[in-house]
Structures are given as C-alpha cells and as structure tokens.
Design a protein around this motif. Structure first.
Motif, PDB file in Angstrom:
ATOM      1  N   ARG A   1     -24.009  41.218  30.231  1.00 37.63           N
ATOM      2  CA  ARG A   1     -23.657  41.667  28.888  1.00 37.63           C
ATOM      3  C   ARG A   1     -22.157  41.883  28.719  1.00 37.63           C
ATOM      4  NH1 ARG A   1     -27.587  45.616  29.646  1.00 37.63           N
ATOM      5  NH2 ARG A   1     -26.129  47.252  29.056  1.00 37.63           N
ATOM      6  N   VAL A   2     -21.498  42.319  29.781  1.00 39.61           N
ATOM      7  CA  VAL A   2     -20.074  42.600  29.651  1.00 39.61           C
ATOM      8  C   VAL A   2     -19.268  41.307  29.537  1.00 39.61           C
ATOM      9  CG1 VAL A   2     -19.344  42.629  32.087  1.00 39.61           C
ATOM     10  CG2 VAL A   2     -18.316  44.230  30.449  1.00 39.61           C
TER      11      VAL A   2
ATOM     12  N   GLY B   1     -31.647  29.766  36.640  1.00 44.80           N
ATOM     13  CA  GLY B   1     -32.303  30.048  35.371  1.00 44.80           C
ATOM     14  C   GLY B   1     -32.363  31.507  34.993  1.00 44.80           C
ATOM     15  N   THR B   2     -32.003  32.412  35.915  1.00 45.94           N
ATOM     16  CA  THR B   2     -32.170  33.844  35.646  1.00 45.94           C
ATOM     17  C   THR B   2     -31.168  34.363  34.617  1.00 45.94           C
ATOM     18  OG1 THR B   2     -30.834  34.231  37.623  1.00 45.94           O
ATOM     19  CG2 THR B   2     -33.233  34.373  37.861  1.00 45.94           C
ATOM     20  N   THR B   3     -29.923  33.912  34.694  1.00 44.61           N
ATOM     21  CA  THR B   3     -28.912  34.366  33.736  1.00 44.61           C
ATOM     22  C   THR B   3     -29.250  33.897  32.332  1.00 44.61           C
ATOM     23  OG1 THR B   3     -27.183  34.386  35.424  1.00 44.61           O
ATOM     24  CG2 THR B   3     -26.469  34.289  33.125  1.00 44.61           C
ATOM     25  N   ILE B   4     -29.620  32.630  32.198  1.00 39.11           N
ATOM     26  CA  ILE B   4     -29.974  32.085  30.889  1.00 39.11           C
ATOM     27  C   ILE B   4     -31.197  32.805  30.331  1.00 39.11           C
ATOM     28  CG2 ILE B   4     -30.832  30.012  29.712  1.00 39.11           C
ATOM     29  CD1 ILE B   4     -29.042  28.407  31.671  1.00 39.11           C
ATOM     30  N   ARG B   5     -32.152  33.109  31.199  1.00 39.70           N
ATOM     31  CA  ARG B   5     -33.367  33.813  30.749  1.00 39.70           C
ATOM     32  C   ARG B   5     -33.012  35.165  30.127  1.00 39.70           C
ATOM     33  NH1 ARG B   5     -38.238  36.065  34.635  1.00 39.70           N
ATOM     34  NH2 ARG B   5     -39.853  36.161  33.027  1.00 39.70           N
ATOM     35  N   SER B   6     -32.097  35.908  30.751  1.00 38.95           N
ATOM     36  CA  SER B   6     -31.734  37.222  30.215  1.00 38.95           C
ATOM     37  C   SER B   6     -31.006  37.093  28.877  1.00 38.95           C
ATOM     38  CB  SER B   6     -30.875  37.990  31.223  1.00 38.95           C
ATOM     39  OG  SER B   6     -29.610  37.376  31.394  1.00 38.95           O
TER      40      SER B   6
ATOM     41  N   ARG C   1     -40.947  27.587  29.733  1.00 37.15           N
ATOM     42  CA  ARG C   1     -41.721  28.834  29.579  1.00 37.15           C
ATOM     43  C   ARG C   1     -41.037  30.004  30.286  1.00 37.15           C
ATOM     44  NH1 ARG C   1     -46.129  25.286  30.402  1.00 37.15           N
ATOM     45  NH2 ARG C   1     -46.309  25.919  32.592  1.00 37.15           N
ATOM     46  N   PHE C   2     -40.500  29.758  31.478  1.00 34.15           N
ATOM     47  CA  PHE C   2     -39.850  30.830  32.241  1.00 34.15           C
ATOM     48  C   PHE C   2     -38.673  31.421  31.473  1.00 34.15           C
ATOM     49  CE2 PHE C   2     -36.360  31.968  35.172  1.00 34.15           C
ATOM     50  CZ  PHE C   2     -36.961  33.035  35.842  1.00 34.15           C
ATOM     51  N   ILE C   3     -37.868  30.554  30.862  1.00 28.99           N
ATOM     52  CA  ILE C   3     -36.689  31.024  30.133  1.00 28.99           C
ATOM     53  C   ILE C   3     -37.071  31.593  28.775  1.00 28.99           C
ATOM     54  CG2 ILE C   3     -34.493  30.293  29.117  1.00 28.99           C
ATOM     55  CD1 ILE C   3     -34.242  28.254  31.371  1.00 28.99           C
ATOM     56  N   GLY C   4     -38.161  31.092  28.187  1.00 34.09           N
ATOM     57  CA  GLY C   4     -38.611  31.583  26.891  1.00 34.09           C
ATOM     58  C   GLY C   4     -38.068  30.781  25.735  1.00 34.09           C
TER      59      GLY C   4
END
Length: 463
Positions: free
Chosen positions: A333-334, A358-363, A413-416
């Motif tokens: 977020r920062v 894919g975790t950063t893009i998912r958030s 699906r994982f990323i949404g």
C-alpha cells in the motif's frame, strides 16, 4: 518477484573518471540496488570504494573528488543472482597477480561455476567470495603464464559457460567482453576522446556521450593508450540469444539495447495485446511503473481512454521502516495507492509486464474490488513465466512460479479477475526486429546453454 541483476560502467582516459562512473552507475541504478562499487587506476595504484546500498548512499564528494584518483575507472551496481548479499560479494572484485592489478565487473550468470570452482580449488586456488565472477579472475591468472593478458582472457572464455557482459581493468588496459550468445547487453561509446562502456545507453545520455555500437556477442574490446582493438573468441559460432526480459521489464524505457528502442518495443507489446484480447471497458490503466508503456500501446490500439488510477509513491526508499507482521500488505500500500473516485462502478483493463507469484497483484485487485470496481480485466505483456532463469535474472524456482503450476483459468480465479490474458509468444516477437535473436527459455524451457550438470535442466537449480 523479479529482481534487477547488475549494471556495469567503464571509462578510459578521462580526468574525472570516478565522477563520470558515479553518474553512469546512477543512471543504471534500476539494474541493481543491493550494492555499488567503483575502482580507479592512475598508472601506479588501484583504488576502490564499495558498499551496500544505493549509489548516492555509497559514494560522497570525498570519494569522487579526492580518494578515487585516476583517469581509468569502472563501476558496478548489483543485485545478487549468484553469491550471498554481503559486502565481500560487492563488485568490482579486485585481485593482484605478480605485477598485475585486476578488477572485474560482471553482469550475468555462469552455469558451470561449481564445476570450475571445484577444479580450480583442486589446483590450489583459494576463493575469497561466493560470486561466480571470481572464477573468471582465477582462470585468467591460470592462463597468464607465458601468455599476454589478451590471450589469457580469451582462453578463460573457452572454459566458462553462461551469460556474461563484463569489464576488466588490468593495469593500463580496460577490457570489455560479451558471451557468444550476447545474452546481456553491453554498449560502447565515446565522451570526447574518452571511450566508455555501459550496460545501457541511458548512462551515455546522462553524460552526453556518443553511442558507437554494441560490443558484439563473442567479442572482446581492449582499450589501451590511444588504441582500441577488437578480438573474436576462439569459440564455434553460437546463435544470438538476447534476454527478452531486457525489453519487457529490466532496461530503462529511454535506453536502446540489442538495437531496439525499449520504449517502442513496450508500446508495441501493448498494441499486440489489444489485437489479441480487446475487451469492452471504461479505461486502461497500468500498474506503475512497469506497465506504463505497454498500457499506452494497448489504449492507443483499443481506442480506450488511458488513465493513471493507481499512483506510485516514488519516495519509498530502501530504508523505509517495515511494519509489524500483522500489517502484511502495508508495504504494498505504501508503494502504490488507487484514486478512489476512478474505481467505483468502473470496468477497468489493467496492464502489467508480468505475473511471477501472483500474490502482490492479488492484493491490489482485492483492494480495487473493495473500492467498488465493477469489472477487472488483466493484460500481461509477456507470456506465462513457467521456467526459472539461469542467466542472471533472479526468477523464483519453478515451484514458486504461478504459471508453472496453474492454468490460466486457475490464475484468473486466484487473483480474482473477470478475465486474464497473457500476450502470446508470437505477439511478443512481433514487437522486436529480429525475433530469432531472443532467449525465450523462461516461457518455453528451451535453454540455449546447458547447465553444468549437462543434459536437462532441473526444476530448481538447473543442474
């Protein structure tokens, strides 16, 4: 997570050699933010300054104005791909052999390091670091007996396998060389009567240097006194295999590498994506900064408006105090924050250069959903990364690459996402001038240089 690897800069015969090297490294800071170093030679003494951190954190006016004396200099910015993140592994690496002072700055990664290191240790070599660049120095020294410096370097090149664009400072000689496949870029230029070398042309632009040409694959260029001599390695011709990720992500958009204008290539990648996967939406936006230029191309081809609905904080540095563990997404977020009024009820096309884990893009997508985005379509300007890189990019092991273990639908699906499209390999190659001159191993698993174990690349270490 993609990580920058290394950048090199060298200059011969300039009264402000250290200062110009500082600026050459500063222009290439994006290539490595872990450590930086400069060495100089005044005809008698070799001097060095190395440290962990960014270029302006490592060097000050005392170093550049008083301590780093000499008209020959070279420097290095590093992100480790081989060797631990320690000050002793920072480059340039220095050694002394008889009356020779040797310094090396290396961009790339050797795939037969362990084999060569083991052999050299059996012959009595003692290593000071864990970096593969030191292997090169030991090989040069090994072949010096009765040979010229040039012959020793060329013989060392016959032993090593992998990617290397490197600079050597050996007493009064500044030597630039590039592996036979030309995997990493290396440019040659001139500032007045002084010859300069750099990984990218953006370093030349800052110094108002003239670009002469690229150091060719399998070429060694030696600058000594007023002479510049080119040598060809005594190695069978190899197919040119430039790293395509220089154009997708790593090189600065204002640079020219491999004879390509990076900005133009990225725009064309975006245009090809729009041709392959147009979708009705309210606007196109990048995930800054890596997706900006592909997003411009996508918007221009699709006719959709281009917006910056995600804003990057450019003042987040290495020393930013990390939050506690229960604020796991705080660091994301920062760095990047949405413009809320642009999100609610909108159909959005997001463009980025790649998806690794894919975790950063998912958030980030989750945050956009919370802000009321109606549809989120994701477009990626490189094909799915399914294989690790062994030539100088610190990609995750295959087990951590999301595209290596999941289908496009599963990633979607994982990323949404409402839709996900990666550019095709065919579309990617339409964005470059010489499609057959590029390494695509991280997409296809077809490695141009076998690992030291010979035969097939394994999923984790490549042996």
């Amino acid at each position: 997570m993609k990580r920058e690897y290394c950048g090199v800069f060298g200059i011969y015969n300039h009264p402000e050699a250290a200062r110009l090297t500082y600026f050459g490294l500063y222009a290439q800071q994006h290539r490595g933010q872990e450590s930086a170093g400069i060495v100089t030679w005044d005809g008698k003494i070799i001097r060095e300054e190395r440290g962990m951190g960014l270029v302006p954190e490592v060097f000050n006016e005392r170093h550049l104005g008083k301590e780093l004396k000499g008209s020959i200099a070279m420097g290095h910015v590093r992100y480790s791909t081989t060797g631990a993140s320690l000050i002793r592994n920072a480059q340039p690496f220095l050694a002394r052999y008889k009356n020779l002072h040797i310094a090396i700055a290396h961009n790339g990664n050797l795939v037969n390091t362990m084999e060569l290191r083991g052999r050299l240790e059996e012959e009595g070599s003692i290593f000071q670091t864990t970096i593969d660049s030191e292997v090169f120095v030991h090989l040069i020294v090994k072949y010096m007996n009765g040979n010229t410096v040039e012959d020793a370097v060329l013989r060392a090149c016959k032993d090593v396998k992998g990617a290397y664009s490197l600079l050597l400072l050996i007493n009064d000689k500044l030597i630039a060389l590039r592996d036979p496949h030309g995997i990493r870029p290396l440019q040659m230029g001139r500032v007045g009567s002084s010859h300069v070398f750099a990984s990218e042309t953006c370093a030349f632009d800052l110094l108002e240097a003239e670009l002469i040409r690229s150091v060719e694959p399998g070429e060694m260029v030696v600058v000594e006194g007023t002479s510049v001599t080119s040598y060809k390695m005594d190695i069978p011709p190899q197919p040119t295999k430039h790293c395509i990720f220089e154009l997708i992500y790593f090189a600065r958009p204002d640079s020219t590498v491999f004879g390509e204008t990076v900005y133009t290539c990225r725009k064309e990648m975006g245009r090809q994506m729009a041709l392959e996967s147009h979708v009705d939406a309210d606007y196109v936006m990048p995930f800054p900064d890596s997706g900006i230029y592909s997003a411009v191309g996508y918007a221009q081809q699709s006719g959709l408006p281009y917006e910056h609905a995600m804003i990057r904080n450019h003042y987040v540095g290495r020393t930013f105090i990390q939050p506690s563990q229960d604020m796991r997404d705080f660091s994301t977020r920062v760095k990047i924050n949405p413009v809320k009024e642009m999100i609610k009820g909108k159909r959005i096309v997001i463009v980025d250069d790649s998806i690794v884990r894919g975790t950063t893009i998912r958030s980030r997508v989750k945050k956009l959903r919370e802000l009321g985005a109606r549809e989120i379509h994701f477009r990626v300007s490189c094909p799915p990364i399914r294989f690790p890189c062994f030539y100088g990019i610190d990609f995750s092991s295959k087990g951590e690459l999301i595209a290596a273990n999941h289908t496009i639908e599963e990633i979607e699906r994982f990323i949404g996402l409402d839709s996900l499209h990666y550019i095709s390999i065919e579309g990617l190659l339409k964005a470059v001038k010489k499609p057959d001159h590029y390494c695509l191993a991280c997409f296809t698993g077809e490695y141009p240089i076998p690992c030291e174990g010979g035969g097939k690349m394994c999923t984790e270490c490549g042996c």
